[in-house]
Design a protein around this motif. Structure first.
Motif, PDB file in Angstrom:
ATOM      1  N   PRO A 182      18.352  37.257 -18.144  1.00 50.60           N
ATOM      2  CA  PRO A 182      18.363  36.045 -19.151  1.00 50.60           C
ATOM      3  C   PRO A 182      18.571  34.885 -18.979  1.00 50.60           C
ATOM      4  O   PRO A 182      17.281  33.761 -19.143  1.00 50.60           O
ATOM      5  CB  PRO A 182      18.941  36.691 -20.812  1.00 50.60           C
ATOM      6  CG  PRO A 182      19.356  38.213 -19.806  1.00 50.60           C
ATOM      7  CD  PRO A 182      19.750  37.908 -19.057  1.00 50.60           C
ATOM      8  N   ILE A 227      14.394  33.092 -18.858  1.00 59.62           N
ATOM      9  CA  ILE A 227      13.928  32.698 -20.036  1.00 59.62           C
ATOM     10  C   ILE A 227      13.926  31.285 -20.392  1.00 59.62           C
ATOM     11  O   ILE A 227      13.581  30.092 -19.844  1.00 59.62           O
ATOM     12  CB  ILE A 227      14.492  33.063 -21.293  1.00 59.62           C
ATOM     13  CG1 ILE A 227      14.034  34.271 -20.558  1.00 59.62           C
ATOM     14  CG2 ILE A 227      14.030  32.534 -22.485  1.00 59.62           C
ATOM     15  CD1 ILE A 227      14.423  35.662 -22.201  1.00 59.62           C
ATOM     16  N   ALA A 255      13.237  39.810 -17.101  1.00 56.82           N
ATOM     17  CA  ALA A 255      14.257  38.720 -18.233  1.00 56.82           C
ATOM     18  C   ALA A 255      15.461  39.681 -19.017  1.00 56.82           C
ATOM     19  O   ALA A 255      15.784  38.708 -19.260  1.00 56.82           O
ATOM     20  CB  ALA A 255      12.671  38.310 -19.552  1.00 56.82           C
ATOM     21  N   THR A 290      17.486  37.739 -29.012  1.00 59.35           N
ATOM     22  CA  THR A 290      18.005  36.845 -28.090  1.00 59.35           C
ATOM     23  C   THR A 290      17.092  36.205 -26.789  1.00 59.35           C
ATOM     24  O   THR A 290      17.071  34.695 -27.142  1.00 59.35           O
ATOM     25  CB  THR A 290      18.570  37.659 -26.870  1.00 59.35           C
ATOM     26  OG1 THR A 290      19.795  39.275 -27.370  1.00 59.35           O
ATOM     27  CG2 THR A 290      19.494  37.415 -25.869  1.00 59.35           C
ATOM     28  N   VAL A 291      15.648  36.738 -26.894  1.00 64.94           N
ATOM     29  CA  VAL A 291      14.599  35.888 -26.780  1.00 64.94           C
ATOM     30  C   VAL A 291      14.735  34.746 -27.018  1.00 64.94           C
ATOM     31  O   VAL A 291      14.007  33.467 -26.477  1.00 64.94           O
ATOM     32  CB  VAL A 291      13.604  36.356 -26.032  1.00 64.94           C
ATOM     33  CG1 VAL A 291      13.604  37.748 -24.730  1.00 64.94           C
ATOM     34  CG2 VAL A 291      12.765  37.533 -26.684  1.00 64.94           C
ATOM     35  N   ARG A 347       9.144  26.228 -24.057  1.00 64.63           N
ATOM     36  CA  ARG A 347       8.518  27.487 -24.740  1.00 64.63           C
ATOM     37  C   ARG A 347       7.521  27.587 -24.700  1.00 64.63           C
ATOM     38  O   ARG A 347       6.494  28.801 -24.836  1.00 64.63           O
ATOM     39  CB  ARG A 347       9.690  27.682 -25.926  1.00 64.63           C
ATOM     40  CG  ARG A 347       9.426  26.251 -27.143  1.00 64.63           C
ATOM     41  CD  ARG A 347      10.551  26.573 -28.124  1.00 64.63           C
ATOM     42  NE  ARG A 347      10.619  27.777 -28.125  1.00 64.63           N
ATOM     43  CZ  ARG A 347      11.879  28.030 -28.748  1.00 64.63           C
ATOM     44  NH1 ARG A 347      12.745  27.725 -28.666  1.00 64.63           N
ATOM     45  NH2 ARG A 347      12.166  29.756 -28.512  1.00 64.63           N
ATOM     46  N   ALA A 351      11.566  31.387 -25.692  1.00 67.49           N
ATOM     47  CA  ALA A 351      10.935  32.868 -25.650  1.00 67.49           C
ATOM     48  C   ALA A 351       9.605  30.902 -25.990  1.00 67.49           C
ATOM     49  O   ALA A 351      10.328  30.990 -27.760  1.00 67.49           O
ATOM     50  CB  ALA A 351      11.118  33.813 -26.282  1.00 67.49           C
ATOM     51  N   TRP A 367      17.061  42.353 -28.736  1.00 67.32           N
ATOM     52  CA  TRP A 367      16.789  41.545 -27.931  1.00 67.32           C
ATOM     53  C   TRP A 367      15.762  40.998 -27.765  1.00 67.32           C
ATOM     54  O   TRP A 367      15.864  39.526 -27.767  1.00 67.32           O
ATOM     55  CB  TRP A 367      16.366  43.049 -26.822  1.00 67.32           C
ATOM     56  CG  TRP A 367      15.329  42.145 -25.482  1.00 67.32           C
ATOM     57  CD1 TRP A 367      14.555  42.405 -25.093  1.00 67.32           C
ATOM     58  CD2 TRP A 367      15.932  41.509 -24.408  1.00 67.32           C
ATOM     59  NE1 TRP A 367      14.033  41.491 -24.425  1.00 67.32           N
ATOM     60  CE2 TRP A 367      14.797  41.192 -23.451  1.00 67.32           C
ATOM     61  CE3 TRP A 367      17.353  40.367 -24.426  1.00 67.32           C
ATOM     62  CZ2 TRP A 367      14.937  40.298 -22.948  1.00 67.32           C
ATOM     63  CZ3 TRP A 367      17.038  39.824 -23.232  1.00 67.32           C
ATOM     64  CH2 TRP A 367      16.594  39.828 -22.511  1.00 67.32           C
ATOM     65  N   CYS A 368      14.754  40.989 -28.555  1.00 73.21           N
ATOM     66  CA  CYS A 368      13.816  39.994 -30.116  1.00 73.21           C
ATOM     67  C   CYS A 368      14.191  38.787 -30.160  1.00 73.21           C
ATOM     68  O   CYS A 368      14.362  37.426 -30.183  1.00 73.21           O
ATOM     69  CB  CYS A 368      12.861  40.198 -30.430  1.00 73.21           C
ATOM     70  SG  CYS A 368      11.690  41.564 -30.107  1.00 73.21           S
ATOM     71  N   VAL A 375       7.186  36.333 -24.282  1.00 75.65           N
ATOM     72  CA  VAL A 375       8.323  37.574 -23.839  1.00 75.65           C
ATOM     73  C   VAL A 375       7.567  38.906 -23.789  1.00 75.65           C
ATOM     74  O   VAL A 375       7.487  39.306 -24.988  1.00 75.65           O
ATOM     75  CB  VAL A 375       9.823  36.912 -23.826  1.00 75.65           C
ATOM     76  CG1 VAL A 375      10.686  38.426 -23.761  1.00 75.65           C
ATOM     77  CG2 VAL A 375      10.234  36.182 -23.229  1.00 75.65           C
ATOM     78  N   ILE A 402       6.632  36.494 -29.014  1.00 78.40           N
ATOM     79  CA  ILE A 402       7.400  37.781 -28.477  1.00 78.40           C
ATOM     80  C   ILE A 402       6.132  38.285 -28.432  1.00 78.40           C
ATOM     81  O   ILE A 402       5.115  38.331 -29.336  1.00 78.40           O
ATOM     82  CB  ILE A 402       8.047  38.123 -29.102  1.00 78.40           C
ATOM     83  CG1 ILE A 402       9.450  37.302 -29.320  1.00 78.40           C
ATOM     84  CG2 ILE A 402       7.930  38.986 -29.253  1.00 78.40           C
ATOM     85  CD1 ILE A 402      10.478  37.652 -30.212  1.00 78.40           C
ATOM     86  N   ASN A 445       8.356  40.262 -18.397  1.00 83.00           N
ATOM     87  CA  ASN A 445       8.949  41.536 -19.573  1.00 83.00           C
ATOM     88  C   ASN A 445      10.327  41.638 -18.173  1.00 83.00           C
ATOM     89  O   ASN A 445      11.494  41.516 -19.151  1.00 83.00           O
ATOM     90  CB  ASN A 445       7.751  42.541 -19.145  1.00 83.00           C
ATOM     91  CG  ASN A 445       8.588  43.864 -19.887  1.00 83.00           C
ATOM     92  OD1 ASN A 445       9.608  43.812 -20.073  1.00 83.00           O
ATOM     93  ND2 ASN A 445       7.357  44.027 -20.224  1.00 83.00           N
TER      94      ASN A 445
END
Lengths: 272, 211
Positions: A110, A113, A106, A171-172, A122, A177, A168-169, A127, A180, A103
C-alpha cells in the motif's frame, strides 16, 4: 456542473484489444489506437487502457501503443496493468498517459500509493479494485463465514486476498488515490448490469470519484450505475467494441433521463 | 508561409509535459520545452503547466525560476498558466502553508471543501473535482460557454474578482480562468479538452503578443 463521464475501456493484450467474459475466454476486438481515436471522436469523455498481458517483456509494445494512442485522442487517457513500481508510472506518463491505474501492486504494498501520489500528485493515480461477491454474503452484515461480502481479487482476478473491498477502497482513498476504478468480477462481460450494491456502497463510502465497471449490456444499465449506484463515471467495453451502442447513443439516452453529460458535438470545430 | 508562433513550455520538473506540447503543436505553435531560467527570460511566450503539489511548484521557483518568471511577467511576456501554473501566480496556497507563489495576483489558493453539495440532488460532491464541466464568462474566450476537463482539489480566489473571466459550478461557483494584461490562466486542462481546449490554445497564440 460536472458531467458524469462515459469511458470506453480497451483491454489490451499483445498490442491488440481483446474482450473476455468474467476475465476469461478472450477474443480479438481490434487495434487499440484506431478504437481509441474512434471513441474520442465519438464523444467519449476519457479512454481507459488495461494491459491484461502485462508481462514485463511486452512493456515496450504497450508503451508504443500508449504513445500512439495519446497522440490520437484529445481526451484524458488512463493506462493500467502490470504497474508495480514508480518507474512503471513514470514510463507510462512519459509515453503520454494522463492517469495510471494500479491494482495488485497496491494490495501487496500500500505504500506504493503514497509514493506515487507524493511524486506525481493524486490526480494521476487510479486504484483499480476487482471485487467478487462471496457466496452467502449479505450487504447488511458480513459474509456467511464471517468474511467480507465483497472480496478484493488481484492478478487479473486469479488471486483472492481476503480483503474487504469497501474497506480497501476507503484505505486507498486515504493513502492518496485520486479515483477508484471499481470492477465487479461477477458481472464483468455478462451484460447483466453493474453490481449496484457494490457500486453504491463504495461511492457513498469514499470522498473521491468512483468509476463503475463490469456488466453493462443496456443503456439503462449505465443510467443505473450512475444514478442508483452513485458512480461518477461509467466504464464499458463490450457494448462499444461490439457496436451495440455508440457513445452518442449512451449520452443521448442519459440526457433524456435527466443525467448530466457532456454533449458529443461539444466544441467540434470551435475556433479562436 | 507564415512562421509558427514560438512558445516555451516551462519544465519545472512537475509531471508530464507531453500532452501540452502536442496540443500546442496541433494548435499551430512551435513549442519548445525549457528548463533554464535564461531560457525563460528569452521566451516569446510562456506556457506554465503543472500537475502535482503547490509546495513542489514553490520549490521549483526557488531553484532559480522565481526571478526569471517575475521579470518575464513584468515585461509583459505572454503567459498561459495551466492548473498549478495558474495557482503559482497567486501568493499562497492552503495546500502548502508558508510556501510562496509568484504573487503576480493578490489572493490565495484554497481547498475545495468535501462539504460542497450538488445543487440539484444534494449529494456530497467528490474531491478531486474530476471530469468535464462548463466554463462561462462575459468575455472572450469564454463568452460562448464550453466544456473543459478539470482535475484539481484546490481553487484560486483572486482578491480582485474582476480578474475572473471564466467560472464554473461545483456546489457553488469557482474561478476557472483569470486574465489580466498578457496573462491568461486556467484551472482546467486545455490540452485534454478536445475541440474547446484546442480553440483556447489558438486564442492564446493569436491574441497574446509580447508587449
Amino acid at each position: 456542473m460536472l458531467a458524469r463521464r462515459i469511458i470506453p475501456c480497451l483491454d489490451v493484450k499483445h498490442g491488440r484489444v481483446v474482450k473476455g467474459v468474467q476475465f476469461v475466454g478472450l477474443r480479438d476486438a481490434g487495434d487499440p489506437v484506431e478504437c481509441a481515436a474512434r471513441y474520442s471522436e465519438g464523444g467519449a469523455d476519457e479512454i481507459t487502457f488495461l494491459d491484461i498481458g502485462a508481462s514485463h517483456e511486452e512493456r515496450p509494445i504497450l508503451l508504443d501503443v500508449v504513445s500512439r494512442t495519446a497522440a490520437a485522442v484529445g481526451v484524458p487517457l488512463t493506462v493500467g496493468g502490470g504497474v508495480t513500481r514508480p518507474a512503471d508510472v513514470r514510463d507510462l506518463l512519459n509515453a503520454g498517459a494522463d492517469k495510471v491505474a494500479v491494482n495488485s501492486a497496491a494490495v501487496r504494498d500500500p505504500a506504493l500509493i503514497e509514493e506515487i501520489a507524493g511524486t506525481w500528485g493524486r490526480q494521476v493515480l487510479v486504484v483499480a479494485v476487482d471485487a467478487r461477491r462471496r457466496p452467502g454474503g449479505d450487504a447488511a452484515g458480513r459474509g456467511a463465514d464471517g468474511g467480507p461480502v465483497f472480496e478484493v481479487f488481484t492478478h487479473g482476478g486469479r488471486r483472492g486476498t481476503g480483503l474487504d473491498a469497501i474497506a480497501w477502497c476507503q484505505t486507498v482513498a486515504k493513502l492518496g488515490a485520486g479515483e477508484i476504478l471499481l470492477t465487479s468480477m461477477d458481472r464483468d462481460g455478462t451484460c447483466n448490469g453493474y453490481d449496484l450494491e457494490l457500486t453504491r456502497t463504495v461511492a457513498d463510502g469514499v470522498s473521491i470519484p468512483v468509476v463503475a465497471s463490469g456488466g453493462v449490456g443496456t443503456l439503462e444499465h449505465i443510467r443505473e450505475g450512475l444514478v442508483d449506484g452513485g458512480a461518477d463515471a461509467a466504464l464499458a467495453a463490450s457494448i462499444f467494441h461490439d457496436g451495440v451502442f455508440s457513445v452518442a447513443e449512451v449520452k443521448g439516452y442519459l440526457a433524456s433521463k435527466g443525467v448530466r453529460v457532456r454533449p458529443v458535438n461539444e466544441g467540434r470545430g470551435a475556433d479562436g | 508561409m507564415t512562421r509558427r508562433p514560438g512558445v516555451s513550455i516551462v519544465d519545472l520538473g512537475l509531471g508530464n509535459l507531453k500532452s501540452v506540447e502536442r496540443a500546442l503543436h496541433d494548435a499551430g505553435a512551435d513549442p519548445v520545452v525549457v528548463s533554464e531560467p535564461e531560457e525563460v527570460a528569452a521566451a516569446a511566450r510562456l506556457v506554465v503547466p503543472g500537475q502535482g503539489a503547490f509546495r513542489d511548484f514553490a520549490r521549483a521557483l526557488d531553484r532559480g525560476h522565481r526571478d526569471a518568471l517575475t521579470e518575464a511577467l513584468g515585461r509583459g511576456t505572454p503567459y498561459l498558466g495551466i492548473c498549478l501554473g495558474m495557482h503559482g501566480l497567486f501568493e499562497e496556497s492552503d495546500e502548502a502553508p508558508g510556501a510562496k507563489g509568484l504573487g503576480h495576483f493578490r489572493g490565495r489558493v484554497v481547498a475545495l471543501s468535501t462539504e460542497r453539495r450538488d445543487s440539484e440532488t444534494g449529494a456530497r460532491l467528490k474531491v478531486p473535482h474530476m471530469g468535464w464541466n462548463v466554463v462561462q464568462g462575459d468575455q472572450a474566450p469564454f463568452d460562448e460557454g464550453g466544456w473543459f476537463y478539470f482535475v484539481h482539489s484546490y481553487v484560486c480566489e483572486p482578491e480582485d474578482t474582476s480578474l475572473t473571466v471564466g467560472s464554473a459550478e461545483y456546489g457553488g461557483p469557482f474561478c476557472a480562468a483569470v486574465r489580466s494584461g498578457n496573462v491568461l490562466a486556467c484551472q482546467f486542462h486545455p490540452e485534454k479538452s478536445q475541440g474547446r481546449g484546442h480553440a483556447l490554445l489558438r486564442y492564446f497564440l493569436k491574441h497574446f503578443e509580447a508587449a
